[in-house]
Write a protein that holds these residues in place. Structure first.
Motif, short mmCIF file in Angstrom:
data_model
loop_
_atom_site.label_atom_id
_atom_site.label_comp_id
_atom_site.label_asym_id
_atom_site.label_seq_id
_atom_site.Cartn_x
_atom_site.Cartn_y
_atom_site.Cartn_z
N THR A 38 6.08 102.13 -33.79
CA THR A 38 6.21 103.57 -34.00
C THR A 38 7.64 104.03 -34.26
OG1 THR A 38 6.34 103.88 -31.60
CG2 THR A 38 4.16 104.09 -32.60
N SER A 39 8.64 103.17 -34.13
CA SER A 39 10.02 103.59 -34.44
C SER A 39 10.17 103.65 -35.96
CB SER A 39 11.02 102.59 -33.86
OG SER A 39 11.08 101.44 -34.68
N GLY A 40 11.32 104.20 -36.42
CA GLY A 40 11.53 104.31 -37.87
C GLY A 40 11.46 102.98 -38.59
N GLY A 41 12.16 101.97 -38.06
CA GLY A 41 12.18 100.65 -38.70
C GLY A 41 10.81 99.99 -38.62
N GLU A 42 10.17 100.14 -37.48
CA GLU A 42 8.85 99.53 -37.31
C GLU A 42 7.82 100.16 -38.24
OE1 GLU A 42 8.93 98.29 -32.57
OE2 GLU A 42 8.35 100.33 -33.13
N ALA A 43 7.88 101.50 -38.34
CA ALA A 43 6.92 102.19 -39.21
C ALA A 43 7.13 101.78 -40.67
CB ALA A 43 7.06 103.70 -39.04
N ALA A 44 8.40 101.58 -41.05
CA ALA A 44 8.68 101.15 -42.43
C ALA A 44 8.05 99.78 -42.69
CB ALA A 44 10.19 101.10 -42.66
N ALA A 45 8.16 98.90 -41.70
CA ALA A 45 7.56 97.57 -41.86
C ALA A 45 6.03 97.67 -41.89
CB ALA A 45 8.02 96.65 -40.73
N LEU A 46 5.50 98.52 -41.02
CA LEU A 46 4.05 98.70 -40.98
C LEU A 46 3.53 99.18 -42.34
CD1 LEU A 46 1.74 98.51 -38.85
CD2 LEU A 46 1.90 100.99 -38.66
N ASN A 47 4.31 100.05 -42.98
CA ASN A 47 3.90 100.54 -44.30
C ASN A 47 3.81 99.43 -45.33
OD1 ASN A 47 3.42 103.18 -43.65
ND2 ASN A 47 5.55 103.83 -44.02
N VAL A 48 4.67 98.42 -45.20
CA VAL A 48 4.59 97.28 -46.12
C VAL A 48 3.22 96.62 -45.96
CG1 VAL A 48 5.60 95.05 -46.76
CG2 VAL A 48 7.10 96.91 -46.01
N ILE A 58 -8.51 97.05 -48.68
CA ILE A 58 -8.82 97.03 -47.25
C ILE A 58 -8.28 98.33 -46.66
CG2 ILE A 58 -8.53 95.79 -45.06
CD1 ILE A 58 -7.80 93.29 -46.79
N GLY A 59 -9.17 99.20 -46.19
CA GLY A 59 -8.74 100.49 -45.64
C GLY A 59 -8.14 100.32 -44.25
N TRP A 60 -7.27 101.26 -43.87
CA TRP A 60 -6.52 101.14 -42.60
C TRP A 60 -6.88 102.31 -41.70
CZ3 TRP A 60 -2.65 97.61 -41.08
CH2 TRP A 60 -1.90 97.98 -39.95
N VAL A 61 -7.34 102.02 -40.51
CA VAL A 61 -7.53 103.07 -39.50
C VAL A 61 -6.49 102.80 -38.42
CG1 VAL A 61 -9.13 104.12 -37.85
CG2 VAL A 61 -10.00 103.20 -40.01
N ASP A 62 -5.58 103.77 -38.28
CA ASP A 62 -4.39 103.54 -37.47
C ASP A 62 -4.64 103.86 -36.00
OD1 ASP A 62 -1.75 102.69 -37.62
OD2 ASP A 62 -0.97 104.74 -37.56
N MET A 63 -4.25 102.94 -35.11
CA MET A 63 -4.25 103.27 -33.69
C MET A 63 -2.91 102.89 -33.06
SD MET A 63 -6.79 102.71 -30.52
CE MET A 63 -6.25 103.41 -28.95
N PRO A 64 -1.91 103.78 -33.25
CA PRO A 64 -0.59 103.48 -32.69
C PRO A 64 -0.54 103.86 -31.21
CG PRO A 64 -0.52 105.51 -33.97
CD PRO A 64 -1.95 105.04 -33.99
N VAL A 65 0.09 103.02 -30.41
CA VAL A 65 0.32 103.35 -28.99
C VAL A 65 1.80 103.08 -28.73
CG1 VAL A 65 -0.32 102.90 -26.59
CG2 VAL A 65 -2.03 102.63 -28.40
N ALA A 66 2.61 104.14 -28.69
CA ALA A 66 4.06 103.99 -28.59
C ALA A 66 4.45 103.28 -27.30
CB ALA A 66 4.72 105.36 -28.66
N ALA A 334 8.38 90.05 -47.76
CA ALA A 334 8.58 91.50 -47.91
C ALA A 334 8.54 92.21 -46.56
CB ALA A 334 7.48 92.07 -48.82
N PHE A 335 7.60 91.82 -45.72
CA PHE A 335 7.44 92.48 -44.42
C PHE A 335 8.64 92.20 -43.51
CE2 PHE A 335 6.21 92.30 -39.97
CZ PHE A 335 5.59 93.52 -39.79
N ASN A 336 9.02 90.94 -43.40
CA ASN A 336 10.04 90.57 -42.42
C ASN A 336 11.44 91.00 -42.81
OD1 ASN A 336 8.54 89.38 -40.18
ND2 ASN A 336 7.80 87.95 -41.75
N VAL A 337 11.68 91.16 -44.10
CA VAL A 337 12.96 91.73 -44.56
C VAL A 337 13.13 93.12 -43.94
CG1 VAL A 337 13.99 92.80 -46.61
CG2 VAL A 337 13.24 90.41 -46.69
N VAL A 338 12.05 93.87 -43.86
CA VAL A 338 12.11 95.24 -43.33
C VAL A 338 12.04 95.23 -41.79
CG1 VAL A 338 10.98 97.51 -43.37
CG2 VAL A 338 11.04 96.11 -45.44
N LYS A 339 11.26 94.33 -41.24
CA LYS A 339 11.02 94.33 -39.79
C LYS A 339 12.21 93.80 -38.98
CE LYS A 339 8.24 94.93 -36.22
NZ LYS A 339 9.22 94.78 -35.15
N GLY A 340 13.02 92.93 -39.61
CA GLY A 340 14.16 92.35 -38.88
C GLY A 340 13.87 90.96 -38.34
N SER A 341 12.65 90.50 -38.52
CA SER A 341 12.22 89.21 -37.98
C SER A 341 12.29 88.12 -39.04
CB SER A 341 10.79 89.35 -37.47
OG SER A 341 10.06 90.29 -38.24
#
Ligand code: BGC
Length: 421
Positions: A38-48, A58-66, A334-341
């Motif tokens: 749910t943080s800015g960087g995490e959300a950016a990675a999630l969007n990837v 594949i549709g996405w139903v979001d269930m974020p728990v901060a 692509a994902f890990n470049v944004v996520k930091g991992s």
């Protein structure tokens, strides 16, 4: 009033007729994903990830728990499963995955894993948490590690310019930052953050010691002199935080380093996602180093998507398609470049990664070869949740000055871990 309800019901019935859905229900091709990104960087990675799945219909139903580290997410998950309403896929760490598999709650990805040859490209250390009873039950999306320090470059230059390589050098830099009038150590006083710092401190006492204490749970190591010294170091670090540290979210601590209000943060490489999101460049704006004294060793945690039992062929197909998308090497880059991992696969090229990302990948490979790759205690890869939570209690109490000294904290740790097993 009755007329309004009646009209509303008619509209819902019409919608169901056109879509074939009951109101509020996800389409069979959708995946409902529970996560704590749910943080800015995490959300950016999630969007990837979301965007990638969208291209595959594949549709996405979001269930974020901060809540960093995922404790709150795991509580929410327990409630959902108990209510007989499991999500499709859940971001999960280490031993939690094996616990849910042991309860028979997870599905089986072996067919897609075999077809795509995951066994050959996922490191054994990760597979230990992706498989249960010989079946693939989760798809690993990354490898994070906890023994990192993120330093504001200008603040480091003002403090002498040399990145610390030993405990003594770290203390000297923190002192210099303090003298320069900034908060030396950006920290959020939450149990999982205290524990994340402690991963690095304990690893800094030596790889054999980390293994004996946190992997083997050896009572002599947990309660002995080296652990006492580790706690003394943690208590020393607690003197460098600001007055408002208590309860602060980790990404706000990252922001303090990003904007120069603080000198450094000791945090896993999801912190880099915040720096990148803020447009900061390694080597220019910030410096990434391994926790002093832990060079060549890595305490890792891998985010995996554990797949829960779902009913029906279409739902199972969507789940397998999501797992396949996650394991795609192009997506993993692509994902890990944004996520930091680092990627969870060993065959992903490092070209797209910045210097810290390249270092993460190289360190991981080196630690894996040298036998100095260990699961993170703070992030559920060293011991099951009961033990992890027992360490959290003692670590946080120590950070907040509740023990007379490190020796008292070490004795409490040995006792707490024994009681939790
Ligand atoms: C997860 C990361 C996440 C971090 C902070 C860790 O446990 O592995 O993906 O960014 O917690 O929320």
């Amino acid at each position: 009033m009755r007329g309004f309800v009646g009209r509303k019901m008619t509209m819902v019935a019409a919608l169901m007729a056109t879509t074939g859905l009951a109101a509020g229900m996800a389409a069979a091709e959708d995946v409902e994903v529970l996560h704590w990104w749910t943080s800015g960087g995490e959300a950016a990675a999630l969007n990837v990830l979301k965007d990638d799945l969208a291209t595959k219909s594949i549709g996405w139903v979001d269930m974020p728990v901060a809540g960093g580290g995922g404790e709150a997410a795991m509580t929410a998950l327990r409630a959902r499963v108990t209510a007989g309403d499991s999500p499709t896929a859940v971001q999960m760490l280490g031993f939690d995955i094996l616990d849910w598999a042991g309860e028979g709650a997870l599905g089986d990805l072996t067919e897609v894993a075999t077809a795509e040859g995951w066994d050959a490209v996922v490191p054994a250390a990760l597979q230990g948490f992706s498989k249960f009873d010989g079946k693939w039950i989760a798809a690993p999306v990354n490898v994070h590690s906890t023994n990192w320090v993120w330093i504001n470059k200008a603040a480091l230059d003002a403090a002498g310019g040399k990145a610390p390589e030993t405990w003594e050098e770290l203390v000297a830099v923190l002192d210099a930052m303090k003298a320069n009038g900034i908060t030396p150590f950006a920290h959020g006083g939450q149990a999982w953050q205290d524990a994340t710092v402690f991963d690095g401190v304990v690893l800094g006492m030596g790889t054999d010691f980390y293994k004996a204490a946190f992997i083997d749970l050896d009572p002599a190591a947990l309660g002995g002199e080296q652990m006492a010294e580790a706690f003394n170091r943690l208590i020393k670090l607690s003197t460098y935080v600001d007055a408002n540290f208590s309860g602060r979210d980790w990404n706000l601590a990252s922001a303090m380093v990003i904007n120069g209000e603080a000198g450094m943060q000791m945090m896993g490489d999801w912190a880099k996602g915040e720096f990148v999101k803020a447009g900061k460049v390694p080597g220019t704006d910030f410096v990434c180093i391994r926790f002093p004294g832990t060079q060549g060793a890595v305490t890792f945690n891998s985010d995996q998507f554990a797949m829960f039992n779902v009913e029906g062929d279409e739902a199972k197909a969507a789940q397998a398609a999501m797992a396949s998308a996650i394991m795609n090497p192009v997506f993993q880059s692509a994902f890990n470049v944004v996520k930091g991992s680092a990627p969870a696969r060993t065959d992903v090229p490092n070209d797209a990664f910045d210097d810290c990302g390249k270092k993460a990948m190289a360190d991981l490979a080196e630690a894996n070869t040298n036998g100095s790759l260990f699961g993170s205690m703070a992030h559920g890869h060293a011991a099951p949740a009961a033990v992890k939570n027992a360490t959290y209690d003692v670590i946080t109490a120590a950070f907040n000055g509740e023990y007379a000294d490190g020796a008292a904290a070490a004795a409490a740790l040995a006792e707490a871990v024994a009681a939790a097993q």
